[in-house]
Design a protein around this motif. Structure first.
Motif, PDB file in Angstrom:
ATOM      1  N   ASP A  24       0.859  -1.183   0.000  1.00  0.00           N
ATOM      2  CA  ASP A  24       0.000   0.000   0.000  1.00  0.00           C
ATOM      3  C   ASP A  24       0.893   1.229   0.000  1.00  0.00           C
ATOM      4  O   ASP A  24       1.643   1.473   0.956  1.00  0.00           O
ATOM      5  CB  ASP A  24      -0.899  -0.018   1.239  1.00  0.00           C
ATOM      6  N   ARG A  26      -0.062   4.464  -0.198  1.00  0.00           N
ATOM      7  CA  ARG A  26      -0.681   5.699   0.281  1.00  0.00           C
ATOM      8  C   ARG A  26       0.106   6.248   1.468  1.00  0.00           C
ATOM      9  O   ARG A  26       0.977   5.568   2.043  1.00  0.00           O
ATOM     10  CB  ARG A  26      -2.124   5.443   0.700  1.00  0.00           C
ATOM     11  N   VAL A  49       4.431   6.293  -1.480  1.00  0.00           N
ATOM     12  CA  VAL A  49       4.977   6.184  -2.833  1.00  0.00           C
ATOM     13  C   VAL A  49       6.311   6.918  -2.983  1.00  0.00           C
ATOM     14  O   VAL A  49       7.214   6.435  -3.675  1.00  0.00           O
ATOM     15  CB  VAL A  49       3.938   6.677  -3.864  1.00  0.00           C
ATOM     16  N   CYS A  71      -2.981   2.230  -4.224  1.00  0.00           N
ATOM     17  CA  CYS A  71      -2.951   3.641  -3.831  1.00  0.00           C
ATOM     18  C   CYS A  71      -4.386   4.152  -3.788  1.00  0.00           C
ATOM     19  O   CYS A  71      -5.328   3.356  -3.783  1.00  0.00           O
ATOM     20  CB  CYS A  71      -2.086   4.465  -4.790  1.00  0.00           C
ATOM     21  N   GLY A  76      -0.754   6.148  -8.812  1.00  0.00           N
ATOM     22  CA  GLY A  76       0.562   5.928  -8.214  1.00  0.00           C
ATOM     23  C   GLY A  76       0.937   4.459  -8.176  1.00  0.00           C
ATOM     24  O   GLY A  76       2.092   4.084  -8.428  1.00  0.00           O
ATOM     25  N   SER A  77      -0.019   3.602  -7.866  1.00  0.00           N
ATOM     26  CA  SER A  77       0.262   2.167  -7.802  1.00  0.00           C
ATOM     27  C   SER A  77       0.640   1.621  -9.177  1.00  0.00           C
ATOM     28  O   SER A  77       1.491   0.730  -9.296  1.00  0.00           O
ATOM     29  CB  SER A  77      -0.937   1.409  -7.238  1.00  0.00           C
ATOM     30  N   GLY A  97      -7.913   1.991  -7.357  1.00  0.00           N
ATOM     31  CA  GLY A  97      -7.370   2.168  -6.014  1.00  0.00           C
ATOM     32  C   GLY A  97      -8.385   1.925  -4.913  1.00  0.00           C
ATOM     33  O   GLY A  97      -9.397   1.240  -5.096  1.00  0.00           O
TER      34      GLY A  97
END
Length: 378
Positions: A24, A26, A49, A71, A76-77, A97
């Motif tokens: 994760d 975040r 991240v 995320c 972002g992921s 997400g």
């Protein structure tokens, strides 16, 4: 381009035990407020991240093949998964997400009911919330404690050729925004909310149910008997389906009891809870299936993937076996954690006394429920 996985696919893989790890990315506060969880424990790491990109090779080395990167919205992921792929580790980014995960509803059928009636438990893993569709295929049905995102209910209803005639909230919820009033208006169904929970006045169309009212879903066997169970809230209402299934709201859980303090009447409602449990529930058939509105941990999910128990098992719990009301009240009140600050606002929204914009309701609707008063039950 990195591989992706949908929320429904992730739920299934968690259930099957095939997710090697969740990474994760975040920030730590968002992760703490709403970690991604399922029906069994999952190895999870939280690395924001920016920290991942500060030492990409090291975090890639620590991440197993097939891991799921998460995320807030999926952007972002996906970047992290692409970089990991370039370094030889294939991971999957969660589509949409945690925003998409928060809307996920997974239907599970509760089997073994008599006659034509069928019941489905909808699990919302992001909040550990449960809602229900009860009805007769090609006949009438009711939806209990619906979320704001109703499409999964409507898909199931259409699949079985049912018509929604009743939409019910067992109580004024404090942990999530109800979709009941909006959905009832959209479908032309009757809406039912206990007015005691809204200060006696409900400002939208509502038919209050009296104790003992029957909602006939079109079969001699399929009758839903209203049962008032004050305790978690002043007006909490349960529904006994065909003398076999009790949809009990937040009165009791698989492990725990509904907290009585969310309306500012902790001791008074703890006494009501004692009487509801001992005077209304105990006389029922011990084999009655108890279907609550929440779960607290993956340990409460049974081998069929359902969050249910029986009345007999409920009354093997130490606290529910306590016959002395003073000790019961003392134990319940002493167990109460601090309620989230958003709960008062959510209750006002669900009682029709506040109408914030959609984006604010989205924020209010985030985070796991904290409606359990005691998890000390065996």
């Amino acid at each position: 381009m990195a591989k992706t996985i949908t929320p429904a696919q992730l739920f299934s893989e968690i259930e099957a035990g095939t997710v090697p790890e969740i990474l994760d990315v975040r920030n730590k506060d968002d992760f703490a407020a709403s970690p991604v969880e399922g029906s069994r424990p999952i190895p999870t790491r939280n690395v924001p991240v920016y920290e991942v990109f500060e030492d990409l090779e090291e975090h890639c080395r620590r991440t197993p093949q097939g891991a799921v990167v998460i995320c807030g919205q999926g952007n972002g992921s996906e970047l992290v998964a692409e970089e990991f792929e370039s370094l030889g580790v294939e991971t999957r980014s969660l589509e949409g997400g945690t925003d998409a995960w928060a809307r996920l509803l997974v239907p599970k059928e509760i089997t073994g009911l008599p006659g034509e009636v069928r019941a489905w438990q909808f699990q919302r893993p992001a909040k550990a919330c449960l809602s229900y569709v009860i009805g007769v295929p090609e006949g009438r049905c009711m939806i209990v404690d619906p979320t704001r995102h109703p499409q999964p209910y409507l898909d199931l209803v259409a699949e079985h050729g049912m018509t929604v005639t009743h939409i019910v909230d067992t109580h004024v919820h404090a942990d999530h925004i109800s979709g009941g009033p909006v959905l009832a208006e959209r479908l032309g169904a009757e809406y039912h909310l206990p007015p005691e929970d809204a200060g006696g006045i409900v400002p939208f169309p509502n038919r209050p149910l009296k104790d003992g009212d029957v909602l006939d879903l079109g079969s001699a066997v399929v009758q839903t008997l209203t049962m008032h169970l004050p305790g978690h809230t002043p007006g909490t209402t349960a529904f006994l389906v065909s003398d076999r299934l009790l949809i009990v709201g937040d009165t009791v859980f698989v492990r725990g009891l509904g907290r009585p303090d969310l309306t500012g009447q902790a001791e008074e409602l703890a006494r009501d809870l004692f009487h509801s449990v001992h005077e209304r529930l105990r006389p029922l058939d011990p084999a009655t299936i108890i279907a609550p509105a929440h779960w607290s941990s993956s340990a409460e999910v049974n081998d069929e993937g359902l969050v249910v128990t029986t009345l007999e098992d409920v009354f093997t719990a130490t606290l529910l076996n306590e016959q002395a009301i003073e000790r019961f009240v003392e134990e319940i009140v002493a167990s109460l954690p601090h309620a989230p600050e958003t709960y008062d606002t959510i209750r006002l929204v669900n009682a029709g006394k506040l109408a914030p914009p959609e984006d604010e309701m989205d924020l209010l609707d985030v985070g796991r429920n904290q409606c359990v008063a005691s998890t000390t039950l065996a």
